[in-house]
Design an enzyme around this catalytic site. Structure first.
Site, PDB file in Angstrom:
ATOM      1  N   MET A  12      37.779  37.016  42.731  1.00  0.00           N
ATOM      2  CA  MET A  12      38.498  37.982  41.900  1.00  0.00           C
ATOM      3  C   MET A  12      40.009  38.017  42.128  1.00  0.00           C
ATOM      4  SD  MET A  12      36.156  39.343  39.998  1.00  0.00           S
ATOM      5  CE  MET A  12      36.863  40.852  39.361  1.00  0.00           C
ATOM      6  N   GLU A  88      32.317  44.093  49.872  1.00  0.00           N
ATOM      7  CA  GLU A  88      31.867  45.472  49.644  1.00  0.00           C
ATOM      8  C   GLU A  88      31.242  46.043  50.917  1.00  0.00           C
ATOM      9  OE1 GLU A  88      31.785  47.242  46.029  1.00  0.00           O
ATOM     10  OE2 GLU A  88      33.549  46.175  46.730  1.00  0.00           O
ATOM     11  N   LYS A  93      36.506  48.379  54.467  1.00  0.00           N
ATOM     12  CA  LYS A  93      37.497  48.893  53.521  1.00  0.00           C
ATOM     13  C   LYS A  93      38.222  50.122  54.077  1.00  0.00           C
ATOM     14  CE  LYS A  93      35.447  47.013  49.313  1.00  0.00           C
ATOM     15  NZ  LYS A  93      36.451  46.169  48.693  1.00  0.00           N
ATOM     16  N   SER A 115      33.284  47.914  43.142  1.00  0.00           N
ATOM     17  CA  SER A 115      32.496  48.261  41.963  1.00  0.00           C
ATOM     18  C   SER A 115      31.470  49.346  42.258  1.00  0.00           C
ATOM     19  CB  SER A 115      31.775  47.020  41.425  1.00  0.00           C
ATOM     20  OG  SER A 115      30.924  46.486  42.413  1.00  0.00           O
ATOM     21  N   HIS A 136      39.085  48.698  38.948  1.00  0.00           N
ATOM     22  CA  HIS A 136      37.898  47.851  38.878  1.00  0.00           C
ATOM     23  C   HIS A 136      38.052  46.851  37.733  1.00  0.00           C
ATOM     24  CE1 HIS A 136      33.353  47.502  37.944  1.00  0.00           C
ATOM     25  NE2 HIS A 136      33.765  46.517  38.695  1.00  0.00           N
ATOM     26  N   ASN A 139      34.775  40.325  35.933  1.00  0.00           N
ATOM     27  CA  ASN A 139      34.960  38.907  36.199  1.00  0.00           C
ATOM     28  C   ASN A 139      34.757  38.093  34.927  1.00  0.00           C
ATOM     29  OD1 ASN A 139      35.335  36.583  37.666  1.00  0.00           O
ATOM     30  ND2 ASN A 139      33.273  36.524  38.483  1.00  0.00           N
TER      31      ASN A 139
END
Length: 168
Positions: A12, A88, A93, A115, A136, A139
């Site tokens: 991404m 994720e 994070k 997401s 967000h 893709n």
């Protein structure tokens, strides 16, 4: 917002960096290594070339606005917006955003491409959670518009609107 950093050179990150550059933002693709950053930049430039070849965008200026680095602190310290596109993992994070919050400009936007993780929880270790939001992307981000901006409980709504205008 004139400068940006995109953390992640995988699936991404390069497309998100390209989207920022198409919006006129000087953007650095960040990776853990210089080699990874260079691969991410090569991918972003190829994605922009694809847009140009198919008549979807004029990309020369965007290409000139892109660069790559493995120097997180230096890059983030000068960025008006930082978007992470990392695995994720909530703990990862949260730690990353606490670190970004400590080194970023006081008025910098700190955004996650998550997401499914709570942006309020991600921002919980930040001293400036009002600057944290989710941007967000779908893709591939260089072909699809920004899907959504998700605000945390403390996100500055006017700032979220400014980011929306930049990315949509």
């Amino acid at each position: 917002i004139e400068t940006g950093a995109v953390i992640g050179s995988g699936m991404m990150g390069p497309g998100i960096a390209g989207a920022l550059a198409l919006g006129g933002v000087r953007t650095v693709i960040l990776s853990r290594t210089e080699e990874g950053a260079a691969r991410g930049l090569k991918k972003a430039l190829a994605q922009l070339a694809l847009l140009e070849e198919n008549g979807l965008a004029q990309t020369q200026q965007a290409k000139e606005l892109l660069s790559a680095s493995a120097r997180l602190e230096e890059t983030v310290a000068g960025a008006g917006i930082v978007i992470e596109s990392a695995p994720e993992n909530m703990e990862f994070k949260q730690d990353l955003f606490a670190r970004l919050d400590a080194i970023a400009l006081p008025d910098a936007v700190l955004a996650s491409n998550t997401s499914g993780l709570s942006i309020t929880a991600i921002a919980s270790k930040c001293k400036r959670p009002e600057r944290v939001m989710t941007t967000h992307f779908w893709n591939p981000p260089h072909l699809m518009p920004l899907v959504e901006i998700v605000c945390g409980e403390k996100t500055d709504l006017a700032l979220a609107e400014e980011v929306k205008q930049l990315l949509v």
